[in-house]
Design an enzyme around this catalytic site. Structure first.
Site, PDB file in Angstrom:
ATOM      1  N   ASN A  10       1.156  -1.111  -0.107  1.00  0.00           N
ATOM      2  CA  ASN A  10      -0.135  -0.241  -0.028  1.00  0.00           C
ATOM      3  C   ASN A  10       0.812   1.193  -0.194  1.00  0.00           C
ATOM      4  O   ASN A  10       1.429   1.466   1.084  1.00  0.00           O
ATOM      5  CB  ASN A  10      -0.838  -0.095   1.200  1.00  0.00           C
ATOM      6  CG  ASN A  10      -1.493   1.339   1.386  1.00  0.00           C
ATOM      7  OD1 ASN A  10      -1.728   1.909   0.404  1.00  0.00           O
ATOM      8  ND2 ASN A  10      -2.202   1.494   2.765  1.00  0.00           N
ATOM      9  N   TRP A  11       0.973   1.753  -1.247  1.00  0.00           N
ATOM     10  CA  TRP A  11       1.905   2.893  -1.272  1.00  0.00           C
ATOM     11  C   TRP A  11       1.393   4.084  -0.502  1.00  0.00           C
ATOM     12  O   TRP A  11       2.003   5.374  -0.772  1.00  0.00           O
ATOM     13  CB  TRP A  11       2.209   3.156  -2.715  1.00  0.00           C
ATOM     14  CG  TRP A  11       3.257   2.024  -3.272  1.00  0.00           C
ATOM     15  CD1 TRP A  11       3.803   1.061  -2.600  1.00  0.00           C
ATOM     16  CD2 TRP A  11       3.462   1.949  -4.822  1.00  0.00           C
ATOM     17  NE1 TRP A  11       4.330   0.259  -3.533  1.00  0.00           N
ATOM     18  CE2 TRP A  11       4.303   0.662  -4.782  1.00  0.00           C
ATOM     19  CE3 TRP A  11       3.504   2.518  -6.004  1.00  0.00           C
ATOM     20  CZ2 TRP A  11       4.666  -0.112  -5.963  1.00  0.00           C
ATOM     21  CZ3 TRP A  11       3.815   2.059  -7.125  1.00  0.00           C
ATOM     22  CH2 TRP A  11       4.599   0.708  -7.143  1.00  0.00           C
ATOM     23  N   SER A 205       3.469  -2.111  10.522  1.00  0.00           N
ATOM     24  CA  SER A 205       4.887  -2.450  10.728  1.00  0.00           C
ATOM     25  C   SER A 205       5.629  -3.701  10.065  1.00  0.00           C
ATOM     26  O   SER A 205       6.505  -4.169  10.918  1.00  0.00           O
ATOM     27  CB  SER A 205       5.400  -1.790  11.985  1.00  0.00           C
ATOM     28  OG  SER A 205       4.610  -0.568  12.109  1.00  0.00           O
ATOM     29  N   GLY A 226       2.787  -1.295   4.236  1.00  0.00           N
ATOM     30  CA  GLY A 226       2.755   0.454   3.840  1.00  0.00           C
ATOM     31  C   GLY A 226       4.181   0.793   3.811  1.00  0.00           C
ATOM     32  O   GLY A 226       4.773   0.573   2.733  1.00  0.00           O
ATOM     33  N   GLY A 227       4.779   1.500   4.687  1.00  0.00           N
ATOM     34  CA  GLY A 227       6.055   1.897   4.521  1.00  0.00           C
ATOM     35  C   GLY A 227       7.070   1.169   3.629  1.00  0.00           C
ATOM     36  O   GLY A 227       7.676   1.813   3.075  1.00  0.00           O
TER      37      GLY A 227
HETATM   38  C1  PEP Z   1      -0.705   0.139   5.977  1.00  0.00           C
HETATM   39  O1  PEP Z   1      -0.999   1.268   5.617  1.00  0.00           O
HETATM   40  O2  PEP Z   1      -1.769  -0.622   5.681  1.00  0.00           O
HETATM   41  C2  PEP Z   1       0.222  -0.416   6.875  1.00  0.00           C
HETATM   42  C3  PEP Z   1       0.293  -1.688   7.545  1.00  0.00           C
HETATM   43  O3  PEP Z   1       1.507   0.557   6.830  1.00  0.00           O
HETATM   44  P1  PEP Z   1       2.731   0.236   7.725  1.00  0.00           P
HETATM   45  O4  PEP Z   1       3.225  -1.228   7.023  1.00  0.00           O
HETATM   46  O5  PEP Z   1       3.566   1.277   7.366  1.00  0.00           O
HETATM   47  O6  PEP Z   1       2.509  -0.018   9.163  1.00  0.00           O
END
Ligand code: PEP
Length: 246
Positions: A10-11, A205, A226-227
């Site tokens: 998920n960008w 995360s 996400g990140g």
């Molecule tokens: C997300 O946006 O769905 C997500 C899990 O973000 P991150 O991996 O950055 O926690």
């Protein structure tokens, strides 16, 4: 053969078209010609970059998805995007009910169900997100919050072929904190009991260094990232962890 682990990037609202194209091409080259991959990669760029990303993925096994869709298929909804429009650009998936949509756009679970239903009508696979707040977990309400979100967010059109559940504890998103393996095991078992055969992803995360442990917890059918999905190498390292220890 075990089902492929779904590794979804998920960008969010990051980068420009050239970044999306470059990242998608890099990933497509990295998996090209490799038989028997233990994972399915899915990239969800911002709406303005879906066309370029889908184009860069043409001929690749990697799939493209949207980050949100409207519950209607057309009409006077300025700024919104219909599921059928994402399909038209080459998407296979769409995320609905991400906690950032629930929080910043006040989306309710019933709206999320309507969006998932619209995704199904357009021929897309809906990735339906649920997750409890830190305060809800501290109050011992995590199980009931998730049960309630599942009840209201999954439409009657959902099947194991057109829907995926993503369990994303809100306090773990973008914070560097991940749920403990025991908490993930517990919550995914609870979700399995309510969502039957629908694949269940964990999100919050996830990175290269914790992916193997998370991906091998029972009822974890993949991860929503996400990140760490913004760097092709890190995202690939997460995906490769699907095959570790097998
Ligand atoms: C997300 O946006 O769905 C997500 C899990 O973000 P991150 O991996 O950055 O926690």
């Amino acid at each position: 053969m075990a089902p492929l682990k779904l590794i979804v990037g998920n960008w969010k609202m990051n980068g420009l078209t050239a970044d999306s194209r470059e990242r998608a091409e890099k990933l497509a080259v990295a998996v090209k010609g490799r038989g028997n991959l233990p994972f399915q990669l899915i990239l969800c760029p911002p709406a303005t970059m879906v066309a370029a990303t889908a184009e860069a993925l043409r001929g690749s096994v990697i799939k493209c998805g949207g980050q949100d869709c409207h519950e209607q298929s057309c009409g006077a909804f300025t700024g919104d995007i219909a599921a059928v429009m994402l399909k038209d650009l080459g998407c296979t998936y769409v995320i609905v009910g991400h906690s950032e949509r629930r929080q910043h756009h006040r989306e309710t679970s019933l709206q999320v169900a309507a969006k998932a239903k619209a995704a199904h009508a357009a021929g897309l696979i809906a990735i339906i997100c649920v997750g409890e707040l830190d305060s809800e977990r501290s109050a011992g309400q995590a199980d009931s919050v998730i049960a309630g979100q599942l009840k209201d967010s999954i439409p009657d059109t959902a099947t194991a072929e057109n829907s995926v559940i993503a369990y994303e504890p809100v306090w773990a998103i973008g914070t560097g904190k991940t749920a403990s393996s025991e908490d993930i095991r517990h919550m995914h078992a609870l979700i399995r009991g309510k969502a039957g055969k629908l694949p269940i992803l964990y999100g919050g995360s996830v990175k290269g260094s914790n992916a193997a442990e998370i991906l091998h917890i029972p009822n974890v059918d993949g991860v929503l990232v996400g990140g760490a999905s913004l760097k092709a190498e890190e995202f690939l390292a997460i995906a490769e962890a699907s095959g570790e220890g097998k």
